[in-house]
Design an enzyme around this catalytic site. Structure first.
Site, PDB file in Angstrom:
ATOM      1  CB  CYS B  33     123.815  67.203  39.586  1.00  0.00           C
ATOM      2  SG  CYS B  33     122.264  66.527  39.025  1.00  0.00           S
ATOM      3  CG  ASP B  35     120.308  68.888  37.551  1.00  0.00           C
ATOM      4  OD1 ASP B  35     120.032  68.470  36.423  1.00  0.00           O
ATOM      5  OD2 ASP B  35     120.192  68.202  38.583  1.00  0.00           O
ATOM      6  CB  CYS B  58     117.832  64.980  35.721  1.00  0.00           C
ATOM      7  SG  CYS B  58     117.606  65.520  37.414  1.00  0.00           S
ATOM      8  CB  CYS B 102     118.086  67.227  41.162  1.00  0.00           C
ATOM      9  SG  CYS B 102     119.199  65.876  40.740  1.00  0.00           S
TER      10      CYS B 102
END
Ligand code: PLP
Ligand code: ZN
Lengths: 395, 135
Positions: B33, B35, B58, B102
């Site tokens: 992702c 992250d 994000c 996330c």
């Protein structure tokens, strides 16, 4: 504040274009295929648009096929050529940085038994014409290389590739969706057999496009149904959209040099200011700005993630787009950036700024100021970042 | 696509930074992702007295970091171990479906920080092995 720096995603419809379209919703609403005068009036307008397109790219009016947009044109061009020539061979050459409308179409054909060569690009996103020629096989029937890339703005050597395709008698398609209005295109000079465009990228309406197909190039029809578009593309013609596309391409070509000069001045000022005020950034794409879309600036910002940059700029009233995985909803960051060798963590931290004809220098200044603050804020927040005695580095 | 609550927290995240004299640090990442989340904890008499985060990620990752650190301050270590991403998402009044993964990071980062606290202080984990993805 509302600053639109996403002109590669779409543009507003130019007021002059909208004015040209309006009568075709209300007064001249006939079906262009009808024999009566309502239909004939619509057909006159459609034929005019066909001529406007033909004049813009130097083709014949009967080589212009109206579609629902860039995606349909790409699908049609690639499937239509590949399937129509499958007796000769089943090999297609394209690049790794084409739009999904091309890549996914090629993947569908691979499942049908076609073979596709996805050419590498260099660190600025250029396809090497020599590599195109080297990839040609006896069973190659189609070369599809985009005129300009939507993410990094790199303008491909289409004329050279067209000449190679012609020399080997292979059909050449180019996705010119990002290029119309920005790049000088002449399908005769450049040896282009098929070309895709989409009106909303050049200040026309959404949902209408063109596939140019050179007469004599055999292709399967894409939409089955009625006999519209010389029996090649069924469905009642979208008269207002087509009129808008025709007007938009006429204006785009007429004003191309003036628009480009203005837009380029904004982009160049933006790039100069970002480079001067924000450390640890990388401009992705062509470094020779004569070979880059005039409005494109694609940056990677080290240590931080693209979607959070996008959303903080959004809070400041600035609209941009990002190549990060988390903004696209997929798990991978931009395949275009990965293909030009941007490291994965930097690809996650990338933003595309695309300037258009209504942007101003004040907007550039405001954006650079907000961007600088955003990057500073997010770097403070980043576990990857340490400011060691004024020197920034990954930790 | 984000609701107003998420946007408000993302605009003004709380508990940012790093506790230098921490008692436990957890850094977890989801490279897929993009992250990476790091949470540092100050723990006194089995109670979390302070929590800070640093996140590369994000808007959803940053908002969940802010909420999760805020939630665990004042909790006992055992209570903090029971914090789930579902509770964080509930506090945020929902996240878009593709962003749920996330939010899992915040839960994992807190668990990793507590694990690190156990290791350093010689105390035993409350309940066995945890599946934690370290960077
Ligand atoms: C290079 C390129 N090709 C094709 C398309 C698809 O165009 P449309 O969305 O109008 O179908 C786009 C639009 O994003 C594009 O940038
Ligand atoms: Zn995320």
């Amino acid at each position: 504040m509302r600053i639109y720096l996403d002109n590669s995603a779409t543009t507003y419809t130019d007021p002059e274009v909208l004015q040209a379209m309006l009568p075709y919703f209300t007064e001249v609403y006939g079906n262009g295929s009808s024999q009566h005068f309502f239909g004939r009036e619509a057909l006159v307008a459609i034929d005019k648009a066909r001529e406007q397109v033909a004049a813009a790219i130097n083709c014949r009016p009967n080589e212009v096929y109206f579609t629902s947009g860039g995606t349909e044109s790409d699908n049609w061009a690639i499937k239509g050529i590949a399937r129509a020539h499958s007796k000769k061979g089943k090999h297609i050459i394209t690049s790794k940085i084409e739009h999904p409308a091309v890549i996914k179409t090629c993947e569908t054909l691979e499942r049908e038994g076609f073979e596709v060569t996805y050419l590498d690009v260099d660190s600025e996103g250029f396809v090497d014409p020599g590599a195109v020629e080297a990839a040609i096989r006896p069973d190659t029937t189609l070369i599809s290389i985009m005129t300009a890339n939507n993410e990094i703005g790199t303008i491909q050597p289409v004329r050279e590739i067209g000449a190679i395709a012609r020399a080997h008698k292979i059909v050449f398609h180019t996705d010119a969706v990002q290029a119309i209005g920005n790049v000088d295109i002449d399908v005769v000079r450049d040896n282009i057999d098929l070309l895709s465009m989409s009106a909303h990228k050049f200040y026309g309406p959404k949902g209408v496009g063109v596939l140019y197909k050179r007469n004599g190039v055999k292709a399967e029809r894409f939409m089955d149904g009625g006999e519209q578009e010389r029996n090649m593309r069924a469905s009642t013609l979208n008269t207002p959209g087509i009129v808008g596309l025709g007007k938009a391409i006429e204006l785009a070509v007429r004003d191309r040099e003036a628009n480009n000069a203005r837009i380029r001045e904004l982009r160049d000022a933006f790039v100069a200011k970002v480079n001067a005020s924000i450390p640890d950034v990388k401009l992705n794409g062509a470094l020779d700005f004569d070979r880059r879309l005039p409005g494109n600036a694609n940056y990677s910002f080290k240590y931080i993630e693209g979607e959070s940059i996008l959303m903080r700029l959004d809070l400041a009233g600035i609209a941009v787009s990002s190549g990060s995985a988390c903004s696209s909803g997929s798990l991978e960051p931009s395949y275009v950036l990965l293909s030009i060798g941007v490291p994965i963590e930097m690809a996650h931290g990338s933003i595309r700024f695309s300037f258009g004809k209504s942007n101003t220098m004040q907007e550039v200044d405001y954006t650079v100021d907000k961007l600088q603050k955003t990057v500073e804020f997010l770097r403070e927040l980043s576990p990857l970042f340490k400011n060691v005695q004024g020197e920034q580095r990954y930790v | 696509m984000y609701n107003q609550k998420v946007m408000d927290i993302f605009a003004n995240p709380q508990h940012m930074g790093f506790i230098e004299d921490n008692d436990g640090v957890g850094k977890v990442g989801n490279a897929a992702c993009g992250d990476i989340m790091e949470i540092s904890l100050k723990i006194k008499d089995n109670v979390i007295t302070d929590a800070k985060f640093r996140t590369f990620g994000c808007a959803a990752a940053i908002a969940t970091s802010s909420v999760a650190t805020g939630m665990v301050i004042g909790m006992t270590v055992d209570e903090a171990l029971k914090l789930t991403n579902a509770k964080v998402v509930e506090y945020l009044e929902g996240l878009p479906p593709q962003k749920i993964h996330c939010s899992v990071l915040a839960e994992e980062a807190i668990k990793a920080a507590i694990e690190n606290y156990y290791e350093r202080s010689g105390k035993k984990p409350a309940d066995g092995d945890k599946e934690i993805k370290y960077v």
